[in-house]
Design a protein around this motif. Structure first.
Motif, short mmCIF file in Angstrom:
data_model
loop_
_atom_site.label_atom_id
_atom_site.label_comp_id
_atom_site.label_asym_id
_atom_site.label_seq_id
_atom_site.Cartn_x
_atom_site.Cartn_y
_atom_site.Cartn_z
N PRO A 33 0.81 -1.23 0.00
CA PRO A 33 0.00 0.00 0.00
C PRO A 33 0.84 1.28 0.00
O PRO A 33 0.41 2.28 -0.59
CB PRO A 33 -0.85 -0.10 1.27
N THR A 34 2.01 1.25 0.60
CA THR A 34 2.86 2.45 0.58
C THR A 34 3.30 2.75 -0.85
O THR A 34 3.28 3.91 -1.28
CB THR A 34 4.10 2.26 1.49
N ARG A 35 3.65 1.71 -1.59
CA ARG A 35 4.07 1.92 -2.97
C ARG A 35 2.91 2.39 -3.84
O ARG A 35 3.08 3.23 -4.72
CB ARG A 35 4.73 0.65 -3.52
N ARG A 36 1.71 1.87 -3.57
CA ARG A 36 0.54 2.36 -4.32
C ARG A 36 0.28 3.83 -3.99
O ARG A 36 -0.07 4.62 -4.88
CB ARG A 36 -0.69 1.50 -4.02
N ILE B 124 2.56 6.01 -3.17
CA ILE B 124 3.61 6.76 -3.87
C ILE B 124 3.22 6.96 -5.33
O ILE B 124 3.34 8.06 -5.87
CB ILE B 124 4.98 6.06 -3.72
N LEU B 125 2.74 5.91 -5.97
CA LEU B 125 2.32 6.04 -7.37
C LEU B 125 1.15 7.01 -7.51
O LEU B 125 1.11 7.81 -8.46
CB LEU B 125 1.93 4.67 -7.95
N ALA B 126 0.20 6.96 -6.58
CA ALA B 126 -0.93 7.88 -6.62
C ALA B 126 -0.43 9.32 -6.51
O ALA B 126 -0.91 10.21 -7.22
CB ALA B 126 -1.91 7.57 -5.51
N ARG B 127 0.53 9.56 -5.62
CA ARG B 127 1.08 10.91 -5.47
C ARG B 127 1.78 11.34 -6.74
O ARG B 127 1.64 12.47 -7.21
CB ARG B 127 2.03 10.95 -4.27
N LEU B 128 2.54 10.43 -7.36
CA LEU B 128 3.27 10.77 -8.57
C LEU B 128 2.36 10.98 -9.77
O LEU B 128 2.75 11.62 -10.74
CB LEU B 128 4.33 9.71 -8.87
N SER B 129 1.14 10.46 -9.70
CA SER B 129 0.19 10.71 -10.80
C SER B 129 -0.19 12.18 -10.87
O SER B 129 -0.69 12.66 -11.89
CB SER B 129 -1.06 9.83 -10.64
N GLU C 96 9.32 14.64 -0.26
CA GLU C 96 7.88 14.88 -0.41
C GLU C 96 7.10 13.58 -0.40
O GLU C 96 6.00 13.52 0.16
CB GLU C 96 7.60 15.65 -1.71
N LEU C 97 7.66 12.54 -1.00
CA LEU C 97 6.99 11.24 -1.01
C LEU C 97 6.97 10.61 0.37
O LEU C 97 6.05 9.86 0.70
CB LEU C 97 7.66 10.31 -2.02
N ALA C 98 7.97 10.93 1.18
CA ALA C 98 8.06 10.36 2.53
C ALA C 98 7.12 11.05 3.52
O ALA C 98 6.70 10.43 4.50
CB ALA C 98 9.49 10.44 3.04
N GLU C 99 6.79 12.32 3.26
CA GLU C 99 6.01 13.12 4.23
C GLU C 99 4.77 12.43 4.79
O GLU C 99 4.58 12.41 6.01
CB GLU C 99 5.61 14.46 3.62
N PRO C 100 3.88 11.87 3.97
CA PRO C 100 2.65 11.31 4.54
C PRO C 100 2.83 9.97 5.25
O PRO C 100 1.89 9.45 5.84
CB PRO C 100 1.73 11.16 3.33
N HIS C 101 4.02 9.41 5.19
CA HIS C 101 4.26 8.09 5.76
C HIS C 101 5.13 8.20 7.01
O HIS C 101 6.06 8.98 7.06
CB HIS C 101 4.94 7.18 4.73
N GLU C 102 4.81 7.42 8.00
CA GLU C 102 5.60 7.41 9.23
C GLU C 102 6.75 6.42 9.10
O GLU C 102 6.73 5.35 9.70
CB GLU C 102 4.70 7.07 10.42
N SER D 79 11.23 6.29 7.77
CA SER D 79 12.45 7.03 7.47
C SER D 79 12.60 7.25 5.96
O SER D 79 11.95 6.56 5.16
CB SER D 79 13.67 6.27 7.99
N LEU D 80 13.45 8.19 5.61
CA LEU D 80 13.76 8.40 4.19
C LEU D 80 14.37 7.14 3.58
O LEU D 80 14.11 6.83 2.42
CB LEU D 80 14.72 9.58 4.02
N ALA D 81 15.16 6.44 4.37
CA ALA D 81 15.78 5.20 3.87
C ALA D 81 14.72 4.16 3.54
O ALA D 81 14.81 3.47 2.51
CB ALA D 81 16.75 4.64 4.90
N ALA D 82 13.69 4.06 4.37
CA ALA D 82 12.62 3.09 4.12
C ALA D 82 11.83 3.48 2.87
O ALA D 82 11.50 2.61 2.03
CB ALA D 82 11.69 2.99 5.32
N VAL D 83 11.54 4.77 2.72
CA VAL D 83 10.83 5.22 1.52
C VAL D 83 11.70 5.00 0.29
O VAL D 83 11.20 4.60 -0.76
CB VAL D 83 10.40 6.70 1.67
N SER D 84 12.99 5.22 0.42
CA SER D 84 13.91 4.98 -0.70
C SER D 84 13.88 3.53 -1.16
O SER D 84 14.00 3.24 -2.35
CB SER D 84 15.33 5.39 -0.33
N LYS D 85 13.73 2.61 -0.21
CA LYS D 85 13.63 1.19 -0.58
C LYS D 85 12.36 0.94 -1.39
O LYS D 85 12.37 0.20 -2.37
CB LYS D 85 13.65 0.30 0.67
N HIS D 86 11.26 1.55 -0.98
CA HIS D 86 10.01 1.42 -1.74
C HIS D 86 10.17 2.01 -3.14
O HIS D 86 9.72 1.42 -4.13
CB HIS D 86 8.85 2.13 -1.02
N ILE D 87 10.83 3.14 -3.22
CA ILE D 87 11.05 3.79 -4.52
C ILE D 87 11.91 2.90 -5.40
O ILE D 87 11.65 2.78 -6.61
CB ILE D 87 11.69 5.19 -4.31
#
Length: 115
Positions: free
Chosen positions: A17-20, A22-27, A35-41, A43-51
């Motif tokens: 769901p986090t990756r979905r 992210i895609l919704a935001r990028l649409s 910016e992609l990390a902001e709505p998620h609790e 770290s930037l490192a964790a969001v980077s892994k999803h990216i």
């Protein structure tokens, strides 16, 4: 994610769901990793892994501008996914049409309908 066919990579990327999100935001347009990390609790490192998973699946592109990394949606792989899903849509449409016919026969009291 181990190397596999593109459709498996797309499904794997969309399974989270986090990756979905992210895609919704990028649409809506490009965004920085921050910016992609902001709505998620997380770290930037964790969001980077999803990216990275989304990038490996070909669903996003990433470019660097000075110290920031920006991501954009790459929608073309979703066309492959849509093609795969269309075959199943026909299956379900046909089955629902048959079910609708069956229900109509039951309502009419058609003696030839299977019960």
């Amino acid at each position: 994610m181990p190397a596999s066919d593109p459709l498996s990579q797309i499904f794997g990327a969309l399974a989270d769901p986090t990756r979905r999100d992210i895609l919704a935001r990028l649409s809506l347009g490009q965004a920085s990793v921050g910016e992609l990390a902001e709505p998620h609790e997380m770290s930037l490192a964790a969001v980077s892994k999803h990216i990275k998973v989304l990038e490996n699946a070909g669903l996003i592109g990433r470019k660097k501008d000075a110290q920031f990394s920006y991501c954009t949606l790459v929608a073309s792989p979703l066309k492959d996914l849509q093609g795969w899903l269309d075959a199943y849509r026909k299956f379900w449409d046909d089955n629902l049409d048959q079910f609708e016919t069956y229900l109509a026969e039951l309502q009419r009291g058609d003696p030839d309908s299977k019960q």
